[in-house]
Design an enzyme around this catalytic site. Structure first.
Site, PDB file in Angstrom:
ATOM      1  N   HIS A  52      -2.941   6.158 -14.345  1.00 32.49           N
ATOM      2  CA  HIS A  52      -2.288   5.003 -13.732  1.00 32.49           C
ATOM      3  C   HIS A  52      -2.808   4.830 -12.314  1.00 32.49           C
ATOM      4  O   HIS A  52      -3.328   5.769 -11.698  1.00 32.49           O
ATOM      5  CB  HIS A  52      -0.778   5.212 -13.689  1.00 32.49           C
ATOM      6  CG  HIS A  52      -0.138   5.271 -15.030  1.00 32.49           C
ATOM      7  ND1 HIS A  52       1.211   5.485 -15.179  1.00 32.49           N
ATOM      8  CD2 HIS A  52      -0.644   5.135 -16.289  1.00 32.49           C
ATOM      9  CE1 HIS A  52       1.514   5.474 -16.461  1.00 32.49           C
ATOM     10  NE2 HIS A  52       0.407   5.278 -17.160  1.00 32.49           N
ATOM     11  N   GLU A  54      -1.204   4.606  -9.515  1.00 31.41           N
ATOM     12  CA  GLU A  54      -0.541   5.461  -8.520  1.00 31.41           C
ATOM     13  C   GLU A  54      -0.987   6.917  -8.617  1.00 31.41           C
ATOM     14  O   GLU A  54      -1.253   7.556  -7.593  1.00 31.41           O
ATOM     15  CB  GLU A  54       0.980   5.389  -8.687  1.00 31.41           C
ATOM     16  CG  GLU A  54       1.558   4.003  -8.580  1.00 31.41           C
ATOM     17  CD  GLU A  54       1.651   3.279  -9.921  1.00 31.41           C
ATOM     18  OE1 GLU A  54       2.412   2.307  -9.993  1.00 31.41           O
ATOM     19  OE2 GLU A  54       0.970   3.673 -10.895  1.00 31.41           O
TER      20      GLU A  54
END
Length: 158
Positions: A52, A54
């Site tokens: 992802h 993040e």
């Protein structure tokens, strides 16, 4: 980071999300902002279901800056970080998370989509189990519709 900076950085993260979608990836984007609240140190779009925006950004940050510095930095992201990403931000020692739209808003967009099986586990709840404080700001309701726009139709087309 003041409100104007939060809005500006969330809009930039959304541009990163749109770029990720243009490459066939899920439309999520994140930034790492320096302690001055202005300087963007890095930006990252989603890569795949286990990389992802993040978590990838947090791992890159941990490889490039000392923990004491990262503790004064902010990870800005279009949507509330999932449990995996929240844990990675925690272990990278990034001191603040700012997110635009909630995990609940994401679930409303994606439903039970195979490519995004959301967890009903808010980032604040994950962080509450830790041994250090990570400041969390979000959701930023003023931008929710804007941040959700890249997702409109995206999940139905997958």
């Amino acid at each position: 980071m003041n409100h104007e900076q939060v809005l500006r950085h969330l809009r930039r993260a959304n541009e990163v999300a749109v770029r990720a979608a243009s490459m066939g990836r899920h439309p999520f984007g994140a930034l790492l902002v320096a302690p001055d609240g202005e300087t963007v140190l890095a930006e990252q779009g989603n890569i795949n279901t286990v990389n992802h925006a993040e978590s990838t950004l947090a791992r890159t940050a941990a490889d490039n800056w000392p923990g004491a510095y990262l503790a004064r930095c902010t990870l800005v992201t279009t949507f509330e970080p999932c449990a995996m990403c929240t844990g990675t931000v925690y272990w990278a020692n990034i001191g603040r998370i700012v997110y635009g739209a909630s995990e609940a808003a994401l679930l409303a967009l994606t439903g039970s989509h195979d490519e995004n099986p959301t967890l009903s586990l808010p980032c604040r709840e994950v962080l509450a189990r830790g041994q250090k404080a990570i400041d969390v700001v979000g959701p930023v309701l003023a931008l929710e519709a804007e941040l959700m726009a890249p997702h409109q139709g995206f999940w139905a087309s997958r």
